[in-house]
Design an enzyme around this catalytic site. Structure first.
Site, PDB file in Angstrom:
ATOM      1  N   HIS A 243       0.815  -1.216   0.000  1.00 37.22           N
ATOM      2  CA  HIS A 243       0.000   0.000   0.000  1.00 37.22           C
ATOM      3  C   HIS A 243       0.855   1.276   0.000  1.00 37.22           C
ATOM      4  O   HIS A 243       0.774   2.091  -0.906  1.00 37.22           O
ATOM      5  CB  HIS A 243      -0.904   0.036   1.248  1.00 37.22           C
TER       6      HIS A 243
HETATM    7  O1  RIB Z   1      -5.170   0.011   4.838  1.00 32.48           O
HETATM    8  C1  RIB Z   1      -3.787  -0.022   4.572  1.00 32.48           C
HETATM    9  C2  RIB Z   1      -3.078   1.008   5.393  1.00 32.48           C
HETATM   10  O2  RIB Z   1      -3.261   0.713   6.771  1.00 32.48           O
HETATM   11  C3  RIB Z   1      -1.551   0.994   5.175  1.00 32.48           C
HETATM   12  O3  RIB Z   1      -1.035   2.283   5.378  1.00 32.48           O
HETATM   13  C4  RIB Z   1      -1.056   0.082   6.260  1.00 32.48           C
HETATM   14  O4  RIB Z   1       0.283   0.362   6.657  1.00 32.48           O
HETATM   15  C5  RIB Z   1      -1.993   0.438   7.381  1.00 32.48           C
HETATM   16  O5  RIB Z   1      -1.496   1.624   7.999  1.00 32.48           O
END
Ligand code: RIB
Ligand code: CA
Length: 313
Positions: A243
């Site tokens: 992500h």
């Molecule tokens: O939903 C994904 C996000 O939530 C990413 O930033 C992961 O590191 C968590 O913080």
């Protein structure tokens, strides 16, 4: 000769945060990382600030690390050990950091830095709940117009939620903070699950990193091996969605991404859909566009970029 882009990374490491931070620090000719500000999110602040120092030390690049807020603006903290493990960086065993924690609070660092640097020269890159950013904006409204751009990981539309049926984790943890940021008027680039669920590691890529034979390659391979198990079990997908790395990759190679400039607002009233990013993708309202909402990334090119850059550390 263009000067490197000045950025502050606000983060809750988190294996994917760690990859994002390493990616940013691997390209000093492109990105000047003014500092890391840790926020409570995936794991409590005591761990996210420690993990940020672990990653800074692993990178070998001098970057200040500040601890920010230890809880959302108006709600109890929700964490994600079920995804990231008890430490938040499960999957690789790294020594306790000797890298120091800067004495200045992360929110004060954000305010002072934005007041010091020329207006429109600093980009904020939040990778976790938006508590630090929103708290800085609320405490020092004069800094809002000085922010060049916010490129954040958060939200979802077609992908729906990952922590509730309606909400993505970063937004869900502090929806009031997200509401402040999304209504701030600062130019926003939103990297939602719609995009990051296409940024899935492959077995070949992970083994390629392990094959680098470097401490960074070993750590990232171990982190992704651990991190992928949650998404594989839940979605049946191969690989871990990196992500947060998409935020930094967007800064380095925006052409790998596509999306729409639309209106995005945050649900803060309904407990059923709390933290939902209500994205007017089809422009069915007259609400003014406030964000470039990304929907796609060129997966192969993204991972080629990651391998190229991480091999430099
Ligand atoms: O939903 C994904 C996000 O939530 C990413 O930033 C992961 O590191 C968590 O913080
Ligand atoms: Ca994160």
């Amino acid at each position: 000769m263009t000067h490197p882009r000045k950025i502050i990374i606000d983060t809750d490491p988190g294996q994917d945060d760690a990859v994002a931070i390493l990616l940013a620090l691997s390209a000093p000719e492109r990105l000047e990382v003014l500092g890391l500000t840790a926020v409570a999110g995936n794991v409590p602040l005591a761990l996210t600030q420690r993990n940020a120092r672990v990653v800074a030390q692993l990178s070998g690049r001098p970057v200040p690390v500040h601890a920010g807020c230890d809880a959302p603006m108006r709600r109890p903290l929700v964490t994600a050990e079920h995804v990231h493990g008890k430490t938040g960086l499960d999957g690789a065993t790294l020594p306790e950091p000797t890298w120091p924690l800067s004495p200045q609070h992360g929110v004060d660092f954000l305010i002072d830095t934005l007041r010091r640097e020329a207006p429109g020269t600093v980009t904020l890159c939040p990778l976790g709940p938006l508590t630090n950013i929103a708290t800085a904006f609320a405490r020092a409204p004069d800094i809002v117009s000085r922010v060049a751009e916010i490129v954040l990981m958060g939200g979802a539309y077609f992908e729906v939620g990952n922590i509730t049926p309606a909400a993505e984790f970063n937004i869900y943890v502090d929806p009031e903070a997200a509401d402040i940021v999304f209504k701030s008027g600062v130019p926003l680039v939103v990297v939602p699950l719609d995009c990051t669920h296409k940024a899935l590691t492959s077995r070949a890529w992970v083994e390629g990193l392990r094959g680098l034979g470097t401490p960074v390659g070993q750590a990232v391979a171990g982190w992704t091996d651990f991190f992928e198990r949650f998404d594989t079990a839940k979605y049946g997908s191969e690989g871990a969605p990196l992500h947060d790395a998409c935020v930094i990759a967007y800064l380095l190679a925006p052409h790998l991404f596509s999306g729409r400039h639309i209106n995005v607002e945050i649900e803060t009233g309904s407990e059923l859909t709390l933290g939902m990013t209500v994205a007017d993708w089809w422009r069915v309202t007259k609400r003014a566009p406030n964000a470039l909402f990304l929907g796609h990334v060129d997966r192969d090119a993204l991972f080629d970029l990651l391998t190229l850059q991480l091999s430099k550390l």
